[in-house]
Design an enzyme around this catalytic site. Sequence first.
Site, mmCIF file in Angstrom:
data_model
loop_
_atom_site.group_PDB
_atom_site.id
_atom_site.type_symbol
_atom_site.label_atom_id
_atom_site.label_comp_id
_atom_site.label_asym_id
_atom_site.label_seq_id
_atom_site.Cartn_x
_atom_site.Cartn_y
_atom_site.Cartn_z
ATOM 1 N N GLU A 52 0.806 -1.228 0.000
ATOM 2 C CA GLU A 52 0.000 0.000 0.000
ATOM 3 C C GLU A 52 0.844 1.286 0.000
ATOM 4 O O GLU A 52 0.659 2.141 0.871
ATOM 5 C CB GLU A 52 -0.952 -0.017 1.203
ATOM 6 C CG GLU A 52 -1.878 -1.220 1.160
ATOM 7 C CD GLU A 52 -2.729 -1.404 2.420
ATOM 8 O OE1 GLU A 52 -3.912 -1.698 2.258
ATOM 9 O OE2 GLU A 52 -2.209 -1.274 3.543
HETATM 10 C C1 TNX Z 1 -4.405 -4.743 4.560
HETATM 11 S S1 TNX Z 1 -2.580 -6.869 3.793
HETATM 12 C C2 TNX Z 1 -3.138 -4.439 5.040
HETATM 13 C C3 TNX Z 1 -2.966 -4.146 6.479
HETATM 14 C C4 TNX Z 1 -4.269 -4.142 7.223
HETATM 15 C C5 TNX Z 1 -5.137 -5.281 6.725
HETATM 16 C C6 TNX Z 1 -6.422 -5.439 7.457
HETATM 17 C C7 TNX Z 1 -1.615 -5.760 3.784
HETATM 18 C C8 TNX Z 1 -0.367 -6.067 3.183
HETATM 19 N N1 TNX Z 1 -1.983 -4.565 4.306
HETATM 20 O O1 TNX Z 1 -2.285 -2.926 6.648
HETATM 21 O O2 TNX Z 1 -4.013 -4.282 8.569
HETATM 22 O O3 TNX Z 1 -5.413 -5.077 5.350
HETATM 23 O O4 TNX Z 1 -7.081 -6.603 7.061
#
Ligand code: TNX
Length: 495
Positions: A320
Amino acid sequence: MLIKNKLLLLFFLFLGCGAYSSKVSVVPKPLETKTQKGIFHLTKDTRIIYDDHEFQFSAEYLGEVLSNAIGGKVEVKKSETVESGSINFRIDKELLEESYKLEVIEGRVDISASSGAGIFYGAQTLLQLFPPQILSDTGDNSQLKIEGIKIYDEPRFNWRGAMLDVSRHFFSVKEVKRYIDLISMYKINRLHLHLSDDQGWRIEIDSWPNLAKIGGSSEIGGGKGGYYTKSDYQEIIKYAKDRQITIIPEIDMPGHVNAILASYPELNPDGVAKEIYTGYGVGFSTLDLENELTYKFVEDVIRELADITPGDYMHIGGDEPDKTDKKQYKEFISWVNGIVNKYGKTMIGWEEVGRAKITKDTIIQKWKPNSVIKRDNIILSPAHKTYLDMKYDPMTSLGIVWAGMIDIKNSYNWDPLTVYNNLDEDSIIGIEAPLWSETLWDINDVEFMAFPRILSYSELAWSYPENIGWSNYSGRLKEQYLRLDELDVNYYKGN
Ligand code: TNX
């Protein structure tokens, strides 16, 4: 009336006989199992004998569980000689790394393996062959016997992982050890610790002490947070290693870094430290990739962390990166890849790192439900199947739902080869179930979300396709509930 009472009486007599059903309810299901003649009774005279020093921990571990169960002391000793009335751990160099053979014959149990891992797994299987009371410490040994059996077992995938987010909420060393105890019963061999995120930094770094002091002082909801000292971290590593689990440390970057930016003003473009963040949001922070100090910072952290991490891997997050310039992101990931390798580790990243040029050995963790990326060395963590923070159903008080809800059946009923448009089996190194902790405050919450779903992932990762099937699994799972009850695990008891 009379007839009904007689039937009841017969029923209770039958139960009272201690006829524990000899059906084998092991999870994950072993590759080959054959019942045979013979019976082994656990008594105060039972001995555990091991012939290789690598087996010492497993021998003592098993000895402790069995001693508690019978309210006596099961003797554990190193010897080449097999005795009757004993449980024998024997080295067999012919066997594959994590595999084992287990045989119960009249008055004796033999487990052989070529490594400490194989023996540990054999010991876990042995405990599951006993009735669930083996895990209680009542000292009542009248029922503790196993019927003759022969097992050969080996895992399908080499990566059988769990991830715990200790950043959004902090979990103490004691809580992490409890999680290790429980997942190691199911032959899980990796524990990935998500050590940093916007809400908290959880590992002491000597060259940047404010990371722990300031970055470690918060968590979601405004709790006091916490961090692991280097010796805490090493204590966790040792505890996990004894139980055949490799700790995978993750420092998430270049996004998910607010705790870093709150600890050091000089890492911010305007030279002003960010406020500590205790909310739920994601995707709002980035390292300043135009600042040279950022690169020194990252290398210092990786060097210090690599230094105290004996395992082969280092996870650099990479997910992200919404606030990072796209070109800079790619350059940064390639650079970090070089740094991780320089300090002797294989890099792991969330699937986004696949956008950058990365070395062939780098491992990619797929997590998006609609992920299309294809590469060698994939860990499967499809959010809609393996995210332990997804609610079981709309009534679940903990957890979130962005990837859907995952009930127990749903957690089991999927195929690693087809969950993402037909991946090549050779490109998959295994499965990992992440537990993000935005809504979880303590180990009770962790247990509730992880159990029993983590048993599904353990079986999908360990057992071969011919041994996987919901109707058979759901029967074995019921028997596992009795074991979780003995250990006071706060597991979900719904559908
Ligand atoms: C996505 S999965 C995220 C996390 C959050 C999660 C909650 C991923 C690599 N990043 O930062 O905690 O969703 O389900």
